[in-house]
Design an enzyme around this catalytic site. Structure first.
Site, short mmCIF file in Angstrom:
data_model
loop_
_atom_site.label_atom_id
_atom_site.label_comp_id
_atom_site.label_asym_id
_atom_site.label_seq_id
_atom_site.Cartn_x
_atom_site.Cartn_y
_atom_site.Cartn_z
N THR A 1 -5.42 12.79 6.02
CA THR A 1 -4.04 12.89 6.50
C THR A 1 -3.93 14.02 7.51
O THR A 1 -3.37 13.85 8.61
CB THR A 1 -3.08 13.12 5.31
OG1 THR A 1 -3.25 12.03 4.41
CG2 THR A 1 -1.64 13.20 5.75
N LYS B 1 4.67 2.42 8.54
CA LYS B 1 3.44 3.17 8.86
C LYS B 1 2.25 2.22 9.00
O LYS B 1 1.48 2.31 9.96
CB LYS B 1 3.19 4.17 7.73
CG LYS B 1 2.18 5.23 8.07
CD LYS B 1 1.94 6.16 6.90
CE LYS B 1 3.20 6.86 6.45
NZ LYS B 1 2.96 7.82 5.36
N LYS C 1 5.33 1.99 -2.81
CA LYS C 1 5.30 3.40 -3.25
C LYS C 1 5.68 3.45 -4.72
O LYS C 1 6.32 2.54 -5.23
CB LYS C 1 6.30 4.23 -2.43
CG LYS C 1 6.00 5.70 -2.40
CD LYS C 1 4.91 6.02 -1.39
CE LYS C 1 4.67 7.49 -1.23
NZ LYS C 1 3.90 7.79 -0.02
N LYS D 1 0.86 -1.18 0.00
CA LYS D 1 0.00 0.00 0.00
C LYS D 1 0.89 1.23 0.00
O LYS D 1 1.84 1.30 0.79
CB LYS D 1 -0.87 0.00 1.28
CG LYS D 1 -1.89 1.10 1.30
CD LYS D 1 -3.15 0.70 0.58
CE LYS D 1 -4.09 1.84 0.30
NZ LYS D 1 -3.76 2.62 -0.90
N ASN E 1 -2.89 19.37 0.15
CA ASN E 1 -3.94 18.54 0.74
C ASN E 1 -3.76 18.41 2.26
O ASN E 1 -4.66 18.75 3.04
CB ASN E 1 -3.88 17.15 0.05
CG ASN E 1 -4.84 16.15 0.65
OD1 ASN E 1 -5.01 16.08 1.86
ND2 ASN E 1 -5.47 15.35 -0.19
P1 NAD Z 1 0.18 18.37 -2.23
O1 NAD Z 1 0.76 18.22 -3.57
O2 NAD Z 1 -1.29 18.50 -2.09
O3 NAD Z 1 0.83 19.64 -1.49
C1 NAD Z 1 2.20 19.86 -1.42
C2 NAD Z 1 2.41 21.28 -0.90
O4 NAD Z 1 3.81 21.50 -0.73
C3 NAD Z 1 1.91 22.37 -1.85
O5 NAD Z 1 1.32 23.39 -1.10
C4 NAD Z 1 3.19 22.88 -2.51
O6 NAD Z 1 3.09 24.21 -2.95
C5 NAD Z 1 4.13 22.75 -1.33
N1 NAD Z 1 5.53 22.76 -1.73
C6 NAD Z 1 6.11 22.17 -2.79
N2 NAD Z 1 7.44 22.47 -2.83
C7 NAD Z 1 7.65 23.24 -1.75
C8 NAD Z 1 8.80 23.88 -1.23
N3 NAD Z 1 9.99 23.76 -1.83
N4 NAD Z 1 8.68 24.61 -0.08
C9 NAD Z 1 7.48 24.73 0.53
N5 NAD Z 1 6.35 24.17 0.08
C10 NAD Z 1 6.46 23.44 -1.05
O7 NAD Z 1 0.77 17.15 -1.37
P2 NAD Z 1 0.17 16.50 -0.06
O8 NAD Z 1 -0.67 15.37 -0.47
O9 NAD Z 1 -0.36 17.55 0.85
O10 NAD Z 1 1.51 15.88 0.53
C11 NAD Z 1 2.42 16.67 1.31
C12 NAD Z 1 3.30 15.73 2.13
O11 NAD Z 1 2.46 14.90 2.91
C13 NAD Z 1 4.18 14.79 1.28
O12 NAD Z 1 5.39 14.56 1.94
C14 NAD Z 1 3.37 13.51 1.24
O13 NAD Z 1 4.18 12.37 1.03
C15 NAD Z 1 2.79 13.55 2.65
N6 NAD Z 1 1.60 12.71 2.78
C16 NAD Z 1 0.46 12.98 2.09
C17 NAD Z 1 -0.64 12.13 2.25
C18 NAD Z 1 -1.94 12.39 1.55
O14 NAD Z 1 -2.91 11.64 1.80
N7 NAD Z 1 -2.07 13.42 0.75
C19 NAD Z 1 -0.55 11.02 3.09
C20 NAD Z 1 0.63 10.80 3.80
C21 NAD Z 1 1.70 11.65 3.63
#
Ligand code: NAD
Length: 428
Positions: free
Chosen positions: A188, A92, A104, A68, A219
């Site tokens: 999340t 996790k 992944k 997953k 997100n």
């Molecule tokens: P997303 O694409 O929705 O958002 C990413 C955010 O990071 C955006 O606001 C973008 O502008 C910002 N960003 C990108 N480069 C940047 C930088 N250099 N400096 C500052 N901000 C920057 O992604 P997400 O789904 O919110 O995921 C964010 C983190 O959370 C990732 O590490 C992801 O692996 C982790 N995560 C997400 C989920 C999920 O369900 N969405 C689950 C577990 C972990």
């Protein structure tokens, strides 16, 4: 420290193994991904040119169940990073006691450069390339950085075309209309919020007196910001790839979210607006946001943002890792020495995979739950697993991160032992 992202991730395992009794062979086996697939995806661009994108899918472990983990679109994606992310997914899912292993995937692409049609072609092309490798009982992808529910919908549809039957359970994080789960979009952030709420309650911190800075406003970052703001926490700074904004009295989070969303044009899957486009707010750099004088810092963007170069300057007393791998091992040691509590990624951002699991269960049973049911189940599981990690940390005098890895290792170890280890086959 190794340069390689996967080896750096494994260093966490080596640290945790010092505090937990599992057979050497089980520990050794976790150093190797179960399977690695490398693909190239040719995409016909709108102007008629052909571009070829490199992609990967890694299954780290299936000891606890099918793989997953998300699919990421980002220019920096490489195989070592994907292997590290798959390893974290194994840990996790084990920490959350979910019946899943870790996997992944990702494509090295800047998706913001693609039109909506190019993005669809890439997403469908990727699925055609990896269709034999994934499956509802084998390996179930989900959204990650720069992939979203629309993309998951295309991918589910393409997989169903390839296998000639409707397979909503092959992928999670889909739109509701295509078998997605209520509550998945904000899961999340919500999971991280439950961890923070438990920690601040334990410390008797009042929400209205607790300041928070959030690095990354996608997100995960937006969902937690909304919940914290509603609870009265002072979210004083947020940022995205365009920069950061600050208001020491607390930002108007719903207005900022609305501002970001208004930048999502019809021809693009991504927000074109930055939080910095807001009127009347002070702006600062992403680097300065990380070292602000706040109570809680929430990295919610990319990996390796808290490093040995800035760890001494971090002023927050709690770090909640919504992003995967935002803190390097060297930085972790500095934070630990300075008494800063870190709620690690494998726990803090596990709400997403937990509700992905609920989505998969709903798809497989055809019985769909209300948003209240989902939120309640998520709260129950987050609070209970977070409590177990905190109890282990205090029993063994470990950091929250070490305790989370120990719990994961105990569960992975129990599955390996049930299959038989050297001790069993050697008659000891
Ligand atoms: P997303 O694409 O929705 O958002 C990413 C955010 O990071 C955006 O606001 C973008 O502008 C910002 N960003 C990108 N480069 C940047 C930088 N250099 N400096 C500052 N901000 C920057 O992604 P997400 O789904 O919110 O995921 C964010 C983190 O959370 C990732 O590490 C992801 O692996 C982790 N995560 C997400 C989920 C999920 O369900 N969405 C689950 C577990 C972990």
């Amino acid at each position: 420290m190794p340069n390689n992202a996967f080896e750096r991730a494994l260093a966490r395992l080596d640290e945790a193994a010092k505090h937990v009794e599992i057979p050497e062979e089980t520990f050794h086996r976790l150093h190797y991904p179960k399977a690695v697939l490398s693909v190239s995806v040719p995409v016909r661009m709108d102007d008629g040119r052909l571009r070829v994108f490199e992609g990967y899918r890694v299954q780290h472990s299936d000891l606890l169940g099918p793989g997953k983990g998300g699919l990421r679109y980002h220019p920096d994606v490489d195989l070592d990073e994907v292997k590290a992310l798959a390893f974290w997914m194994s840990c996790k899912c084990a920490v959350m006691d979910l019946p899943y292993g870790g996997a992944k995937g990702g494509v090295a692409v800047d998706p913001k450069e693609l039109s909506m049609l190019e993005l669809e072609r890439l997403s469908r092309g990727l699925i055609r390339r990896i269709a034999d490798f994934i499956g509802p009982e084998v390996d179930i992808p989900a959204p990650d950085v720069y992939t979203n529910e629309r993309i998951m919908g295309w991918m589910m549809d393409e997989y169903s075309e390839v296998v000639r039957k409707r397979c909503p359970d092959v992928i999670t994080g889909k739109p509701l209309a295509l078998g997605g789960s209520r509550g998945r979009a904000g899961a999340t952030g919500r999971g991280g919020y439950f961890c923070l709420r438990e920690l601040t309650c334990e410390r008797d911190w009042k929400a209205t007196e607790t300041s928070v800075a959030i690095h990354g406003f996608g997100n995960a970052g937006q969902a937690i910001a909304r919940l914290l703001h509603k609870d009265g926490f002072k979210v004083v700074a947020v940022s995205d790839s365009g920069g950061a904004i600050l208001d020491p009295d607390g930002l108007d989070i719903p207005r900022i979210i609305e501002g970001k969303r208004s930048g999502k044009s019809v021809e693009s899957a991504y927000c074109r607006k930055s939080v910095c486009d807001q009127d009347g707010v002070e702006t600062l750099s992403n680097a300065d946001l990380l070292t602000l004088d706040v109570d809680v810092l929430i990295p919610a963007a990319l990996d390796d943002v808290i490093t040995e170069d800035n760890a001494e300057q971090i002023q927050a007393s709690v770090i909640l890792e919504l992003a995967n791998g935002p803190t390097t091992l060297e930085a972790d040691r500095i934070l630990d020495r300075r008494g800063i509590s870190v709620v690690p990624d494998i726990l803090a951002n596990a709400g997403g995979v937990t509700v992905s699991y609920y989505e998969w269960v709903q798809n497989r049973t055809g019985d769909y739950w209300t948003e209240e049911e989902i939120d309640q189940r998520l709260e129950q599981r987050m609070v209970s697993q977070f409590g177990k990690v905190l109890a282990l940390a205090s029993e063994k005098d470990l950091s929250i991160r070490q305790a989370a890895y120990c719990l994961a290792l105990q569960r992975l170890g129990a599955a390996a032992e049930a299959l038989g280890t050297h001790a069993l086959f050697n008659g000891d």
